[in-house]
Design a protein around this motif. Structure first.
Motif, short mmCIF file in Angstrom:
data_model
loop_
_atom_site.label_atom_id
_atom_site.label_comp_id
_atom_site.label_asym_id
_atom_site.label_seq_id
_atom_site.Cartn_x
_atom_site.Cartn_y
_atom_site.Cartn_z
N THR A 4 53.10 33.03 -39.50
CA THR A 4 52.39 31.84 -39.01
C THR A 4 51.27 31.44 -39.95
O THR A 4 51.10 30.25 -40.28
CB THR A 4 51.83 32.10 -37.60
OG1 THR A 4 52.90 32.45 -36.71
CG2 THR A 4 51.12 30.86 -37.07
N GLN B 22 52.80 29.92 -43.14
CA GLN B 22 53.34 28.57 -42.95
C GLN B 22 52.23 27.53 -42.87
O GLN B 22 52.30 26.48 -43.53
CB GLN B 22 54.20 28.55 -41.68
CG GLN B 22 55.50 29.34 -41.80
CD GLN B 22 56.23 29.44 -40.48
OE1 GLN B 22 55.62 29.39 -39.40
NE2 GLN B 22 57.54 29.63 -40.53
N GLY C 148 59.53 25.09 -48.71
CA GLY C 148 59.07 25.82 -47.52
C GLY C 148 59.45 25.10 -46.24
O GLY C 148 59.81 25.75 -45.24
N TRP D 284 61.58 26.45 -43.12
CA TRP D 284 60.94 26.50 -41.80
C TRP D 284 61.78 25.76 -40.76
O TRP D 284 62.12 26.30 -39.71
CB TRP D 284 59.55 25.89 -41.92
CG TRP D 284 58.68 26.08 -40.71
CD1 TRP D 284 59.02 26.68 -39.52
CD2 TRP D 284 57.32 25.66 -40.57
NE1 TRP D 284 57.96 26.65 -38.65
CE2 TRP D 284 56.90 26.05 -39.26
CE3 TRP D 284 56.42 25.01 -41.39
CZ2 TRP D 284 55.61 25.78 -38.79
CZ3 TRP D 284 55.14 24.75 -40.93
CH2 TRP D 284 54.75 25.14 -39.64
N THR E 178 65.07 24.83 -40.19
CA THR E 178 66.41 25.13 -40.70
C THR E 178 67.45 24.10 -40.29
O THR E 178 68.49 23.98 -40.94
CB THR E 178 66.84 26.52 -40.21
OG1 THR E 178 66.76 26.56 -38.78
CG2 THR E 178 65.92 27.58 -40.78
#
Length: 231
Positions: free
Chosen positions: A81, A84, A161, A165, A167
Motif C-alpha cells: 500500500t 503504490q 505500475g 495495480w 489488472t
C-alpha cells in the motif's frame, strides 16, 4: 555648496568598502561576501517532498523484492500500500510547483540545452575536472540530463505500475511486459538516485543551497560561471 574638511557635506568622498571581507563603517558587506539566492522556498519544498516520496517508493520496493528485507519487515500488505500510493503521488509536488514562477523559470533552464553544455559533457568524457573546462549556467549539463532522465523514468514507472495495480484494464501480455519494465527500471532508478545522493554529499555548498536557498558567490562564479548571463 562646499563643505569643510571632515564634514559629511555633499562634496565629501564616499567611504570605500573594505577589501578584507569585514563590514565597512556603514555596516554594508562587500558584494563578494553576500550569498547568492539559488532556490526559492517553493522549489526547496518541491525537492524535499519529491525526495521523501521517491525514497519511500524505493525503500518499499526493496522490501518487496529482496527476500531478506521482506522477512525482516513483514506486513507485506502495508508495504504494498505504501509503495503504490507513494508512487502514485510522486508527480504531485511537481504539479503543485508549477504555481511558482521561480520553479517554472528553472524548468525552462533545465529544458534548454546550450552549446556550452556539450562542452561540459566533452570535458566529462575526457575526465577533465578543471572548472574552466566545464562551463555551465545555473544548472550544468549533468544536472539537465539527470532531470530529464528521472522525469521520464517516473512517467514510465507510473504507467507500468498502474498496469500492474489495475489488472483488469490491460491484457495479460501487457501486464507481463509492464512488470518486466517496472522491475528493471526500478533497479536503474535506485542506482541513479544513489549516484545523485553521492554527488550531493561530495559538494557541501550545493547541499547548502538546496537546504537554505542561498550559495556563496565564489562557488557560484567558479562552478556556474554563465549563471549571470542567463539572467
Amino acid at each position: 555648496m562646499t563643505s569643510t574638511p571632515g564634514s559629511g557635506g555633499p562634496t565629501a568622498a564616499p567611504t570605500p568598502r573594505r577589501s578584507d571581507g569585514r563590514k565597512d563603517p556603514h555596516g554594508e558587506r562587500p558584494d563578494t561576501t553576500r550569498p547568492r539566492r539559488r532556490f526559492s522556498r517553493a522549489e526547496r519544498l518541491v525537492h524535499r517532498t519529491t525526495a521523501a516520496l521517491m525514497l519511500l517508493c524505493v525503500a518499499t520496493a526493496a522490501c518487496l523484492y529482496v527476500p531478506q528485507l521482506a522477512e525482516l519487515v513483514g506486513r507485506r500488505h502495508l508495504v504494498v500500500t505504501l509503495h503504490q500510493w507513494s508512487g502514485l503521488l510522486l508527480p504531485a509536488p511537481f504539479l503543485a510547483g508549477l504555481a511558482s514562477p521561480s520553479f517554472r523559470a528553472d524548468l525552462r533552464r533545465l529544458n534548454r540545452f546550450a552549446p556550452h553544455d556539450k562542452e561540459w559533457l566533452r570535458a566529462v568524457r575526457r575526465r577533465d575536472f578543471r572548472p574552466e573546462s566545464r562551463p555551465s549556467g545555473k544548472f550544468n549539463a549533468g544536472q539537465k540530463v539527470y532531470a530529464g532522465w528521472i522525469a521520464g523514468a517516473v512517467l514510465v514507472m507510473l504507467a507500468t505500475g498502474l498496469m500492474m495495480w489495475f489488472t483488469w484494464l490491460t491484457p495479460l501480455v501487457w501486464r507481463t511486459s509492464a512488470t518486466f519494465v517496472h522491475d528493471w527500471l526500478s533497479l536503474a532508478v535506485g542506482l541513479v538516485l544513489a549516484g545523485h545522493i553521492g554527488m550531493a554529499f561530495a559538494d557541501p555548498q550545493a547541499r547548502h543551497g538546496m537546504r537554505t536557498g542561498s550559495v556563496e558567490r565564489p562557488w557560484a562564479e567558479r562552478e556556474h560561471p554563465l549563471w549571470k548571463e542567463e539572467e
